[in-house]
Enzyme design. Sequence first.
Site, PDB file in Angstrom:
ATOM      1  N   LEU A 178       0.672  -1.118   0.102  1.00 43.87           N
ATOM      2  CA  LEU A 178      -0.066  -0.022  -0.084  1.00 43.87           C
ATOM      3  C   LEU A 178       0.822   1.366  -0.110  1.00 43.87           C
ATOM      4  CD1 LEU A 178      -2.798  -0.453   2.574  1.00 43.87           C
ATOM      5  CD2 LEU A 178      -3.135   0.103   0.244  1.00 43.87           C
ATOM      6  N   GLU A 210       9.389  -2.884  -5.174  1.00 47.89           N
ATOM      7  CA  GLU A 210       9.185  -3.238  -3.684  1.00 47.89           C
ATOM      8  C   GLU A 210       9.691  -4.707  -3.475  1.00 47.89           C
ATOM      9  OE1 GLU A 210       4.997  -3.841  -2.676  1.00 47.89           O
ATOM     10  OE2 GLU A 210       5.465  -4.677  -1.092  1.00 47.89           O
ATOM     11  N   THR A 241      13.281   0.017  15.092  1.00 48.89           N
ATOM     12  CA  THR A 241      13.531   0.618  13.756  1.00 48.89           C
ATOM     13  C   THR A 241      15.096   0.905  13.820  1.00 48.89           C
ATOM     14  OG1 THR A 241      11.582   1.932  13.774  1.00 48.89           O
ATOM     15  CG2 THR A 241      13.486   3.124  12.464  1.00 48.89           C
ATOM     16  N   CYS A 289     -16.784 -16.486 -11.700  1.00 49.65           N
ATOM     17  CA  CYS A 289     -16.028 -17.589 -12.087  1.00 49.65           C
ATOM     18  C   CYS A 289     -16.608 -18.753 -11.804  1.00 49.65           C
ATOM     19  CB  CYS A 289     -14.744 -17.432 -11.729  1.00 49.65           C
ATOM     20  SG  CYS A 289     -13.581 -18.157 -12.855  1.00 49.65           S
ATOM     21  N   ARG A 299      -9.876 -23.302 -15.364  1.00 53.79           N
ATOM     22  CA  ARG A 299      -9.903 -24.250 -16.291  1.00 53.79           C
ATOM     23  C   ARG A 299     -11.121 -24.834 -16.968  1.00 53.79           C
ATOM     24  NH1 ARG A 299      -6.717 -25.619 -11.858  1.00 53.79           N
ATOM     25  NH2 ARG A 299      -4.398 -25.750 -12.158  1.00 53.79           N
ATOM     26  N   HIS A 317     -12.884 -12.452 -14.112  1.00 49.88           N
ATOM     27  CA  HIS A 317     -12.697 -11.927 -12.878  1.00 49.88           C
ATOM     28  C   HIS A 317     -12.674 -10.229 -12.861  1.00 49.88           C
ATOM     29  CE1 HIS A 317     -11.826 -15.223 -10.158  1.00 49.88           C
ATOM     30  NE2 HIS A 317     -11.388 -15.679 -11.242  1.00 49.88           N
ATOM     31  N   GLU A 319     -13.318  -8.106 -10.999  1.00 53.69           N
ATOM     32  CA  GLU A 319     -12.839  -7.448  -9.560  1.00 53.69           C
ATOM     33  C   GLU A 319     -11.409  -6.920  -9.930  1.00 53.69           C
ATOM     34  OE1 GLU A 319     -13.530 -10.504  -9.880  1.00 53.69           O
ATOM     35  OE2 GLU A 319     -12.052 -11.930  -8.509  1.00 53.69           O
TER      36      GLU A 319
HETATM   37  N1  GLN Z   1     -12.430 -23.703 -10.594  1.00 55.49           N
HETATM   38  C1  GLN Z   1     -13.167 -23.296 -11.618  1.00 55.49           C
HETATM   39  C2  GLN Z   1     -12.331 -23.485 -12.721  1.00 55.49           C
HETATM   40  O1  GLN Z   1     -10.918 -23.794 -12.540  1.00 55.49           O
HETATM   41  C3  GLN Z   1     -13.523 -21.959 -11.196  1.00 55.49           C
HETATM   42  C4  GLN Z   1     -12.076 -21.066 -10.958  1.00 55.49           C
HETATM   43  C5  GLN Z   1     -12.242 -19.988 -10.718  1.00 55.49           C
HETATM   44  O2  GLN Z   1     -13.152 -19.482 -10.093  1.00 55.49           O
HETATM   45  N2  GLN Z   1     -11.205 -18.720 -10.721  1.00 55.49           N
HETATM   46  O3  GLN Z   1     -12.978 -23.216 -13.898  1.00 55.49           O
END
Ligand code: GLN
Length: 541
Positions: free
Chosen positions: A19, A139, A190, A379, A468, A513, A515
Site C-alpha cells: 500500500l 518493492e 527501527t 467464475c 480451467r 474476474h 474485480e
Molecule cells: N474452479 C473453476 C475452474 O477452474 C473456477 C475457477 C475460478 O473461480 N477462478 O474453472
Amino acid sequence: MTRFIFITGGVVSSLGKGLASAALGALLLARGFKVRLRKLDPYINVDPGTMSPYQHGEVYVTDDGAETDLDLGHYERFTGVASRQSDNVTTGRIYSDVIAKERRGDYLGATIQVIPHITDAIKSFITNDLKDEDFVLCEIGGTVGDIEGLPFLEAIRQLGNELGRDKALYIHLTLLPYIPTAGELKTKPTQHSVKELLNVGIQPDLLLCRSDRAIPESERRKIALFCNVREQAVIPALDVDSIYGVPINYHQEGLDDQVFEHFGIETKAPDLSRWSDIEDRILKPEGEVSIAIVGKYTGLRDAYKSLSEALDHGGIANRVEVGLQWMDSEIFETSDTIEHLEGVHGILVPGGFGERGSEGKIAAARFARERGIPYFGICFGMQMAVVEAARNMAGLNDAGSTEFGPCKHPVVGLMTEWMQEGELQKREAGGNFGGTMRLGAYPCVLEKDSRVQGIYAASEISERHRHRYEVNTNYREELENAGLKFSGMSPDGVLPEIIEIPGHPWFVGVQFHPELKSQPFDPHPLFTSFIAGAIDQARLV
Ligand code: GLN
C-alpha cells in the site's frame, strides 16, 4: 531519465509495504510523472499461482496472463497503470531462468554463483521492459533480515551504486510499537532494522514509520540521529480510516516532497482533489447495503482482496457503505441454514476451486434466484449458478461440473471433455498443475439488449480470466429455453462468458474476474450496477 525507488520493510511483516508503494506511486502520478511499480518476491515458488490463498492471499492476474502477488492489485488500483508479467518476479523464477541458461551452455563454462549470476538476473529484471517511465518503484517482499531476501537486497545495493545516488532512492518501512506500560513509542526496533540494512550495505534515505499514534518530535530526532538520516526524512505513517486516505496522509507528512528533494526535482504541487473526493465519499456514505460473500476462504480477507475492494468501489460510486458478510458456503449444506441469507441485499459467490462447499454455493444461488435477491456469480460462482439453473430450471437432475468428477450432465467441464462426446480426456492430466489455466485478458461479445450490454454500455469488452473449466455450450439451448440467457460469448461463439436471468431483479454470472480491473476512480460497471441492485433490494426489505 528513469529513476528507481526501492522499498524495503523491517521489524515485522504486514506493515502495508504494498500500500505504501502504491500510495507513493499515486503521489508521483499526481505530479504528472509516469510511474511503474514492481514487486520482487523472495519465496521459491516460480509464481504464486499454486499457493493456497490461505498462505498468500489472492492471486492477482494481469492482462498478459501473469499470476502475480496481490500487491500488484494495490498498484493498479492506486495508479491505474496496468501491471504486466514483467512487474513481478520471485526467487523461483530467477533461479529457474538462470538454471535454464546454464543448461543451454549460455554461461560458457563459468561457475554459476549468487553473485554475480543471480544478482545480475535480478538487476536485469528490475531494469527490463521499460520505456519512458520517470520512476520505477520496486518493492522487495518479506522483511529485512530474511535469509531468502539477501540476493535481492544485494542486487538493489549494486544497482544503486551503478545508477548513482541521483537516480536511486531507498525507502525503508518500519514500525514504532507503542508500549503501554512505558507509555511510549519505541524506536529501537527501527534502529535495529536499519542496522540490518546497513549490514548489507544499504543506507536508507527515507524512513516511513508506521505507528498507531502521533510520533513526538523528540522521537523523530532520535530516529534520525541513530539511523543516519535527516530529520525530515523520518516520515510518520499513521493508521488511517480508509486505505484510500493513505496518499493524502503521506503527502501531508512530506513523503513526496522528500522524494523530489532527494532527486533534486522541482515540481508543482500535486493535484490530490480526486483522492479527497474518494475519501469524502467513503467517510460520508448516504446509506448502507449488506452483501453476503459465500465462499471458501472467508477466514482470510486477503484471499478476496480485489473483490472486497471492487465492492467498496461499487459503494463509492453509489455513495453507500457496503457491509460485507463473509459466509463459509459449507454452512448451507445442512438443512435450515439458508435463513442466514435472509435480509441480505445481495449475494456474491466468488471464484473458487474444488468440490468442497460447492453444494452450499449452489444452494445460495438458488436462494437468490427464487427469492429475487441480486446475485453476482464470479467464475466458480457463475459455474455453480449454471449447475443450479440446469438442475432446478431445466430439470437436469444430475447436472454438475466435471471438476468434481464425471457426471451425467456435465454443464461445466473442460473444453476437451465436451468436444469429444463424453470421452474423458483430461486437459493436462497428471501434468504440471502450475500454468495450465485460461489466464489473462480475453475479449467477450455482449448480446444485444441484454442486461450486461446496458451495464457496460458497450458491445465488446475485455476481461481477465483464471480458470480451467468452461460452461458447456452443448446445453445452451436447453438452458436458454429454461430461462437462463447466455449474454456474453467469446467472439468465436465457443466460450460462454456471461449468463443472466431476464426478469430477475439482478442475476449475473461472469466467467472472468471483473474485480481485478476495478479502481476507486473507475469503479467496475458490474460492481456499480450490482450495488445499485442491492440498494433497490434494501428499499424492499
Ligand atoms: N474452479 C473453476 C475452474 O477452474 C473456477 C475457477 C475460478 O473461480 N477462478 O474453472
